[in-house]
Design a protein around this motif. Structure first.
Motif, PDB file in Angstrom:
ATOM      1  N   VAL A 102      -3.274  -1.084 -11.152  1.00 48.68           N
ATOM      2  CA  VAL A 102      -3.269  -1.833  -9.901  1.00 48.68           C
ATOM      3  C   VAL A 102      -3.985  -3.157 -10.164  1.00 48.68           C
ATOM      4  N   ASP A 103      -3.290  -4.270  -9.926  1.00 48.76           N
ATOM      5  CA  ASP A 103      -3.904  -5.566 -10.235  1.00 48.76           C
ATOM      6  C   ASP A 103      -4.861  -5.998  -9.122  1.00 48.76           C
ATOM      7  N   SER A 104      -5.426  -7.178  -9.293  1.00 45.60           N
ATOM      8  CA  SER A 104      -6.447  -7.661  -8.355  1.00 45.60           C
ATOM      9  C   SER A 104      -5.880  -7.960  -6.971  1.00 45.60           C
ATOM     10  N   GLN A 105      -4.543  -8.087  -6.880  1.00 50.09           N
ATOM     11  CA  GLN A 105      -3.899  -8.337  -5.593  1.00 50.09           C
ATOM     12  C   GLN A 105      -3.471  -7.040  -4.900  1.00 50.09           C
ATOM     13  N   GLY A 106      -3.786  -5.905  -5.541  1.00 49.07           N
ATOM     14  CA  GLY A 106      -3.433  -4.608  -4.962  1.00 49.07           C
ATOM     15  C   GLY A 106      -2.016  -4.164  -5.252  1.00 49.07           C
ATOM     16  N   GLU A 107      -1.374  -4.775  -6.258  1.00 49.76           N
ATOM     17  CA  GLU A 107      -0.004  -4.364  -6.596  1.00 49.76           C
ATOM     18  C   GLU A 107      -0.037  -3.320  -7.707  1.00 49.76           C
ATOM     19  N   LEU A 108       0.634  -2.188  -7.451  1.00 51.37           N
ATOM     20  CA  LEU A 108       0.765  -1.129  -8.461  1.00 51.37           C
ATOM     21  C   LEU A 108       1.987  -1.427  -9.316  1.00 51.37           C
ATOM     22  N   LYS A 109       1.755  -1.608 -10.620  1.00 46.53           N
ATOM     23  CA  LYS A 109       2.842  -1.873 -11.545  1.00 46.53           C
ATOM     24  C   LYS A 109       3.344  -0.540 -12.109  1.00 46.53           C
ATOM     25  N   VAL A 172       3.797  -1.493  -4.055  1.00 48.24           N
ATOM     26  CA  VAL A 172       4.237  -0.614  -5.144  1.00 48.24           C
ATOM     27  C   VAL A 172       5.494  -1.215  -5.748  1.00 48.24           C
ATOM     28  N   ARG A 173       5.390  -1.641  -7.018  1.00 50.94           N
ATOM     29  CA  ARG A 173       6.534  -2.270  -7.671  1.00 50.94           C
ATOM     30  C   ARG A 173       7.625  -1.241  -7.977  1.00 50.94           C
ATOM     31  N   GLY A 174       7.232  -0.003  -8.220  1.00 45.97           N
ATOM     32  CA  GLY A 174       8.196   1.039  -8.597  1.00 45.97           C
ATOM     33  C   GLY A 174       8.629   1.903  -7.422  1.00 45.97           C
ATOM     34  N   ASN A 175       8.907   3.154  -7.732  1.00 43.84           N
ATOM     35  CA  ASN A 175       9.446   4.095  -6.758  1.00 43.84           C
ATOM     36  C   ASN A 175       8.370   5.010  -6.194  1.00 43.84           C
ATOM     37  N   VAL A 176       8.714   5.693  -5.108  1.00 41.53           N
ATOM     38  CA  VAL A 176       7.913   6.805  -4.592  1.00 41.53           C
ATOM     39  C   VAL A 176       8.667   8.073  -4.958  1.00 41.53           C
TER      40      VAL A 176
END
Length: 528
Positions: A102-109, A172-176
């Motif tokens: 999870v980057d500093s912007q809160g995005e999960l790669k 969340v960049r990917g899937n659930v």
């Protein structure tokens, strides 16, 4: 070496003469004869055994060594086995992991993966005190008597979404994904046609409450509970002055991944609310879609799509503490056993052999068979004669489900000697008070004193346009008015009845009447 205990079958009592019946106060056998001599049972077969837990002796037996179709009394074996092998304090832990940073912007790669644990109660049953709530007539059976447990059926999924947001994930960049690799998803349980899966969200149904509309011929009023964006309901149920008749739904899978469900039929103007539990076709996709929608509500954007995972190999390296984002801990197994036995929850019981085989048996193939192998070993170690038992599903809907009354009472007697017996006893429906016995013998002195599991297995007789009650059962415990502790098993097979709820209730009342007699009346020595 384990020795099998083969119990002595006492002979059934002789029918009393008419003069003796007139002169003497009623006895247990009098009531039995009065019930089985009723015209509706002229072609039926009864199996009855009463067993003293105090003297460890059979007190009364009618066809005690014959195999009977038991219906949901099968759940006594399924849930008792789980209680013994897992222990009453066992809890399911359902974890959710991330598969990237999870980057500093809160995005999960990466993806979010919910790993199904076999917990059957991802629903609103969980109460603040840690217990599980239930309605006496479970929503999964549907019909005018069914009730919903108050609250949001997606409460657990919403809590997962809140935990994810609290972990600082904003996108969340990917899937659930929902991982159902614990055991195969897709088999339908035999009672309500609900899909068996390691993930069980609101018992894998969407609840539709059907009520009459304001005008004759106009549309019925439908309310949905636990719905998800990809399933669209089309209401073709009309309000009529006649009788209620709801047809089987017609489901169409659309090219864009959505589903259209057409609900048709008629609801009477005088009808109260009717619950229909629509069984979702894919519980894992249902749960993944529900979690995706819950994340949007919690302010978490998801770029990907809901996904089902059947092979966890690509994710297994992420199933570690450092990647864990959220967790749900179930109520103790004692509470789950209570729910399943009180309301005869078919899906939960049908899942149990799979959970046993996967979690305790560590099986990766033929998982339900491994579960039954564990049950077989448990019952053999208990000293029971398994020639009096046959089982092929957890709930009692299989064609090969049979028990003798004698086997059942000796199983109950064994359970009565175990440390977990108070939990097992507390989980049983109570005559005239709750669960599937709530409406049986409500005015009897035995109400509140008989603790027993019901069972019903019926099928449509198209030749005569009526129902054939293939098997009706009642098995459990009572402490009599004079302090005797009894186990009993009562079965009635092959009863032709009108195809309506009242007729099935009549058969239930008949077995309840016999159980009430065991509580209140003297049981004379077997004399045939």
């Amino acid at each position: 070496m384990i020795k099998l205990f083969v119990p002595f079958l006492c002979m059934s009592i002789a029918t009393l003469s008419a003069s003796a019946q007139t002169a003497a106060p009623p006895t247990f056998s009098d009531v039995v004869q009065q019930v089985i001599n009723r015209p509706v049972y002229r072609h039926a077969l009864f199996g009855i055994e009463i067993y003293s837990l105090d003297s460890q002796k059979c007190l009364y037996s009618l066809n005690g060594d014959k195999l009977f179709t038991p219906g949901s009394t099968t759940k006594l074996l399924t849930e008792g086995t789980a209680l013994q092998l897992f222990g009453p304090d066992y809890r399911f832990h359902t974890f959710l992991y991330r598969t990237g940073e999870v980057d500093s912007q809160g995005e999960l790669k990466g993806d979010l993966v919910l790993v199904a644990s076999g917990d059957p109660n991802l629903s609103n049953r969980m109460q603040p005190d840690g217990s599980l709530a239930f309605a006496d007539e479970d929503h999964s059976y549907g019909g005018p008597g069914s009730r919903l447990v108050p609250g949001d059926p997606l409460v657990v999924i919403n809590d997962f979404a809140r935990q994810i947001a609290a972990a600082g994930i904003k996108r969340v960049r990917g899937n659930v994904a929902v991982d159902v690799s614990l055991f195969p998803e897709g088999q339908r349980e035999l009672g309500t046609n609900v899909v068996i899966s390691p993930i069980t969200l609101n018992d894998n149904v969407i609840d539709v409450t059907i009520e009459p509309g304001p005008a004759d011929g106009g549309p019925a009023k439908l309310t949905y509970s636990g719905s998800v964006p990809y399933i669209h309901f089309e209401n073709r149920i009309v309000t009529v002055a006649g009788k209620t008749s709801i047809e089987d739904p017609q489901t169409t899978e659309n090219a864009d991944g959505t589903e259209t469900v057409v609900l048709s039929g008629a609801v009477a103007q005088t009808s109260g609310p009717i619950i229909y539990g629509y069984p979702v076709t894919s519980p894992s996709h249902f749960a993944a879609a529900a979690l995706t929608a819950a994340l949007a509500t919690a302010g978490v954007q998801v770029k990907g799509k809901p996904e089902t995972v059947t092979d966890a190999a690509k994710y297994r390296n992420f199933y570690q503490q450092q990647y864990q984002v959220a967790e749900h801990v179930s109520a103790p197994l004692a509470e789950e056993v209570k729910v399943t036995l009180k309301v005869s929850q078919n899906l939960h019981a049908s899942m149990t052999p799979y959970v046993l085989g996967a979690v305790l048996g560590k099986a990766t193939a033929k998982i339900d068979e491994k579960g039954f192998a564990l049950e077989h070993d448990f019952l053999t170690t208990a000293g029971l004669d398994l020639s009096g038992a046959a089982q092929a599903d957890g709930a009692g809907g299989a064609a090969s489900a049979y028990y003798t009354p004698d086997f059942m009472v000796h199983y109950l007697a064994y359970m009565a000697r175990q440390p977990s017996f108070p939990v097992f006893m507390k989980a049983l429906p109570i005559l005239g008070k709750d669960g599937t016995l709530a409406e049986i013998q409500t005015d009897s002195p035995a109400a509140g004193h008989v603790f027993a599991k019901t069972g019903t297995f019926d099928a449509m007789d198209l030749l005569n346009m009526q129902a054939m009650l293939v098997g009706k059962g009642l098995a459990g415990y009572t402490t009599t008015v004079d302090g005797q502790h009894l186990a009993f098993a009562l079965f009635a097979n092959h009863v032709a009845l009108p195809a309506d709820r009242e007729s099935l209730m009549m058969a239930g009342q008949a077995l309840g009447e016999i159980a009430a007699a065991a509580y209140a009346l003297p049981i004379e020595a077997s004399t045939r």
